[in-house]
Design an enzyme around this catalytic site. Structure first.
Site, short mmCIF file in Angstrom:
data_model
loop_
_atom_site.label_atom_id
_atom_site.label_comp_id
_atom_site.label_asym_id
_atom_site.label_seq_id
_atom_site.Cartn_x
_atom_site.Cartn_y
_atom_site.Cartn_z
N ASP A 157 0.84 -1.20 0.00
CA ASP A 157 0.00 0.00 0.00
C ASP A 157 0.87 1.25 0.00
OD1 ASP A 157 -2.08 -1.67 0.13
OD2 ASP A 157 -2.75 -1.13 2.14
N ASP A 186 0.70 4.16 -2.57
CA ASP A 186 0.44 5.54 -2.19
C ASP A 186 1.49 6.48 -2.74
OD1 ASP A 186 -1.84 4.83 -0.96
OD2 ASP A 186 -1.04 4.84 1.07
N LYS A 209 -8.92 -2.28 11.31
CA LYS A 209 -9.12 -2.34 9.86
C LYS A 209 -9.01 -3.80 9.45
CE LYS A 209 -7.70 -0.06 5.62
NZ LYS A 209 -7.49 -1.25 4.80
N ASP A 213 -8.84 -7.01 7.32
CA ASP A 213 -8.28 -7.27 6.00
C ASP A 213 -9.17 -8.27 5.26
OD1 ASP A 213 -6.58 -7.10 3.91
OD2 ASP A 213 -4.99 -8.32 4.77
N GLU A 231 -17.18 -5.56 6.26
CA GLU A 231 -16.07 -6.32 5.70
C GLU A 231 -16.33 -7.81 5.87
OE1 GLU A 231 -13.98 -4.11 4.55
OE2 GLU A 231 -12.12 -5.20 4.10
N TYR A 250 -19.56 -1.82 9.83
CA TYR A 250 -18.87 -0.65 10.38
C TYR A 250 -19.29 0.69 9.79
CZ TYR A 250 -15.91 -1.83 6.34
OH TYR A 250 -15.46 -2.16 5.10
N LYS A 275 -12.04 7.40 12.98
CA LYS A 275 -13.20 8.11 12.45
C LYS A 275 -13.62 9.25 13.38
CE LYS A 275 -14.76 3.76 10.46
NZ LYS A 275 -15.80 2.74 10.29
N CYS A 319 13.13 -16.31 -27.55
CA CYS A 319 13.70 -16.92 -26.33
C CYS A 319 12.67 -17.85 -25.69
CB CYS A 319 14.10 -15.80 -25.38
SG CYS A 319 14.41 -16.33 -23.70
S1 IVH Z 1 -14.91 2.49 7.07
C1 IVH Z 1 -14.77 5.18 2.98
N1 IVH Z 1 -14.07 0.75 8.80
O1 IVH Z 1 -10.73 -0.76 4.41
C2 IVH Z 1 -14.68 3.76 3.40
N2 IVH Z 1 -13.44 0.43 6.55
O2 IVH Z 1 -8.69 0.49 2.78
C3 IVH Z 1 -15.38 3.57 4.72
N3 IVH Z 1 -12.13 -1.61 6.15
O3 IVH Z 1 -12.78 0.06 1.71
C4 IVH Z 1 -14.97 2.33 5.31
N4 IVH Z 1 -12.12 -2.30 8.23
O4 IVH Z 1 -13.16 -2.18 2.94
C5 IVH Z 1 -14.07 1.12 7.52
N5 IVH Z 1 -13.47 -0.72 10.48
C6 IVH Z 1 -13.46 -0.37 9.19
C7 IVH Z 1 -12.81 -1.14 8.20
C8 IVH Z 1 -12.82 -0.69 6.89
C9 IVH Z 1 -11.74 -2.56 6.99
C10 IVH Z 1 -11.82 -1.58 4.70
C11 IVH Z 1 -12.93 -1.12 3.82
C12 IVH Z 1 -12.33 0.01 3.02
C13 IVH Z 1 -10.89 -0.31 3.10
C14 IVH Z 1 -10.03 0.87 2.80
#
Ligand code: IVH
Length: 714
Positions: A37, A41, A122, A124, A180, A232, A296, A470
């Protein structure tokens, strides 16, 4: 890639866009990313910066303007009522503080004020959108390209964490919940044990397996795999939602969704940072994979006030954990020849456990990297692996050198065909450009050692085998052509390709279509059934889609997405063959570098001859339906015009109206400007209608809109 193409900002931007597109494609379509990532980025950041410096270079379809990925084939495409955006990434405390400072400034907060944040894991996994209407789960979709995804409702219904019904408060009708889908590690391992017992190849990792499982066409296979989901976020909704995100998560829990327990309310960014430190270690004990935290803004009114960029909401960021590193010893270097002749050094190492897998090979990328690392055979090296990316050697542990290490022998000749390998000097213009780049970065104090090293080279980074015949290249080209995401030829595994090329039966992709069963039966290992299977597999591939065919040709820089865009735009193979650079760059998503590469490919008589021979042997991609369909629906009243929908329509939802407009070649945007062609104003239209009148933009009421649609339908 010849680096002289980078000599102008336009060319560099085009190059970056294509690279980003390529990696988006690997990430979102194939669920098999090749770079971390962080590296992704960095590419994106360079493009953003370039576009800021030269705003003329910004195109509406630039990856800086939209999140990656495009929907897959096989499922119905659905347009999300609200786009599923990406998240901005941060990697350290400093970046988190900068983000907090930006938030406070935008919200007009004073020095003493703090913002409350919610920290979540987050997960995966794979993002999905669940739509409930009148309390019933009616539609579940993948994220796709953020705007449109695949309808995977039937697969999602098999997941126990997803309620089929939820309570409906008062007069509310719609609630979309986002979350997710993932596997717990133990469940994933049990699944692999079952596969091993049945003699099947094990799956690589939980995330890719979750993505692959959701794309299975048979829900009963999905049901047999213990997928889970954490909720979420919210999409479209008319539910009365609580004032804060933290309470919203509780509300989701009360509605029957699985919400991750490890959520924390933090009073300030300092608490958030303490939390990130804690999780760097603690995350390893979790029963599922995470790749960071999501932070958030807690107050939902502030979330709304902060708004979003084209790609991501401003009120949330991801904090990415540092990649897992391990130490091993380099026992040898292998040289791999790719389908375009690029020769890549691969480190062969003593096995080391990293992020749940045993790693024995790691990429050393190219000659520049090899020289930068200064690595020798016998060296102790640090290896890094983030998520499911190909591991790479990041550094030599020089303190562990014994003096026994030996220089890596760089081959003078191709390990496959023996041709002399080339490493060309860089174009003088490119050297000049790199000097300017160094000066610019120095001025901004943004030049790390590795980048400086790269920018001061005077040779191309890669060794190249220029012999198109080749054997290694031939095998790679055929493998690419036959691959699952290209012509998808059943029964043509790498070993089989080697047998066919060794026997001299196949030297080009066209030769596949001239293969006869009796010739196969003379090869070792082929029996009646396996020979017939291969012949059938090859036969079935003759009518693969134009997009697959174009991708399968292996033209440099033409990835799956590019091939699909071109197929959709031109519709037939003949139209593609007749296209010039201008026509190609006209296609949304196709830049100068891709166009130049296609033109160059088609300029070679032997490539034209190859395509002609493929066709003679019966390979004929059918016309791309989406092009034909679009042509059939194209309507001058709509085609190429920009529409804005406002107010409430009686006859259809906004989403449906948008789809009808797009089907006819129109575009729908959110705000009225001089560029707007028509504002469609339903009941209770407000400021947008007023603005349209002020700017003299054409306006239609619902009846006029329906009449315009009918004209064509009739
Ligand atoms: S909020 C604007 N909360 O991470 C997107 N995302 O790398 C709002 N993800 O597309 C998502 N855990 O698929 C949110 N606790 C969490 C999350 C989460 C995994 C994922 C999601 C997002 C991606 C971005």
């Amino acid at each position: 890639m010849t680096d002289d193409l980078f000599s102008t900002p336009e060319a560099r931007a085009a190059q970056l866009r294509e690279e980003i597109q390529h990696h988006n494609d690997l990430y979102y379509q194939k669920a098999a990313p090749e770079i971390s990532d962080r590296e992704f980025d960095a590419l994106l950041a360079e493009l953003v910066e370039l576009e800021e410096r030269y705003p003329d270079l910004r195109t509406p379809d630039s990856p800086t303007q939209r999140p990656g990925g495009a929907p897959q084939q096989g499922f119905t495409t659905v347009t999300h009522a609200l786009p599923m955006l990406s998240i901005q990434n941060t990697y350290n405390a400093e970046e988190l503080r900068e983000w907090d400072a930006r938030n406070r400034k935008s919200l007009g907060l004073g020095a003493g004020d703090t913002i409350e944040y919610v920290v979540e894991l987050k997960i995966d996994g794979v993002a999905v959108n669940l739509r409930y209407e009148d309390g019933r789960f009616v539609l579940g979709a993948t994220r796709g390209d953020g705007r449109q995804g695949d309808d995977i409702t039937r697969n999602l219904r098999t997941i126990a964490d997803i309620p089929g019904r939820i309570d409906v408060p008062g007069a509310a009708r719609v609630l979309e919940v986002r979350g997710e889908v993932y596997f717990q590690r133990a469940d994933f391992e049990a699944l692999n044990e079952k596969r091993a017992a049945a003699g099947d190849e094990p799956f690589a990792n939980p995330r890719n397996t979750a993505a692959g499982t959701l794309k299975l066409l048979d829900p009963s296979t999905v049901a047999a795999r213990p997928l889970r989901m954490f909720a979420y976020a919210v999409g479209e909704s008319d539910y009365p939602l609580p004032a804060t995100h933290f309470e919203f998560l509780d509300a989701l829990d009360a509605l029957g969704f699985a919400v991750n327990k490890e959520r924390r309310l933090c009073a300030s960014i300092d608490e958030v940072i303490a939390c990130t430190d804690e999780w760097e270690e603690k995350r390893r004990a979790l029963p599922y994979d995470t790749d960071g935290l999501v932070v958030k803004v807690n107050r939902r009114d502030w979330q709304a006030e902060l708004g979003a960029t084209a790609k991501a909401p401003r009120a949330l960021v991801a904090y990415k954990f540092s990649a897992e590193q391990g130490q091993s010893r380099l026992s040898a270097v292998e040289w791999n020849v790719g389908r375009t002749g690029v020769v890549t050094p691969v480190a062969i190492m003593e096995p080391v456990r990293l992020a749940g897998t045993t790693v024995r090979r790691a990429t050393l990328h190219n000659m520049d990297e090899l020289e930068y690392l200064g690595v020798r055979v016998g060296d102790s090296v640090l290896v890094e692996k983030g998520g499911d990316i190909i591991p790479k050697v990041v550094r030599v542990v020089e303190s562990l050198r014994t003096g026994e290490e030996t220089e890596i022998a760089v081959p003078a000749e191709c390990p496959s065909c023996g041709s002399v390998l080339e490493r060309k000097p860089l174009d003088p213009d490119e050297i000049e450009r790199r000097h300017r780049e160094i000066a610019r970065r120095e001025e901004k104090d943004d030049l790390d050692e590795r980048t400086r090293f790269r920018l001061t080279r005077t040779l191309e980074p890669h060794l190249v085998c220029a012999n198109a015949a080749c054997p290694a290249q031939v095998i790679e080209r055929i493998r690419h052509f036959a691959a699952r995401n290209a012509m998808d030829i059943d029964g043509l595994a790498e070993k089989t390709i080697e047998k066919l090329t060794d026997a001299g039966l196949v030297t080009t992709i066209a030769d596949l279509y001239a293969l006869r069963k009796d010739a196969l039966l003379e090869l070792e290992g082929f029996k009646e059934k396996s020979a017939q299977n291969l012949i059938d597999g090859i036969e079935a591939s003759k009518t693969r889609s134009l997009a697959r065919f174009l991708f399968g040709l292996g033209i440099r820089h033409v990835g799956e997405t590019g091939a699909r865009d071109i197929a959709r735009a031109f519709g037939t193979l003949d139209a593609v063959l007749a296209a010039d650079a201008a026509a190609l760059t006209n296609v949304d998503g196709v830049g100068d570098v891709v166009a130049a590469s296609i033109v160059e490919f088609l300029a070679h008589p032997e490539n034209r001859a190859l395509i002609a021979r493929l066709r003679e042997l019966g390979v004929e991609p059918p016309p791309d339906e989406s092009a034909a369909e679009r042509e059939a629906h194209r309507d001058e009243t709509f085609d190429g015009r920009i529409f804005v929908l406002t107010g409430e329509l009686d006859a259809m939802t906004r989403t449906e109206a948008k789809a009808e407009i797009e089907k006819r070649g129109g575009k729908v945007t959110g705000s009225v400007s001089k560029k707007t062609g028509v504002v469609v104003a339903g009941e209770n239209a407000g400021s947008k209608l007023a603005k349209a009148r002020e700017l003299g933009v054409e306006t239609w009421d619902e009846a006029q809109f329906l009449a315009a649609l009918e004209r064509r339908l009739a």
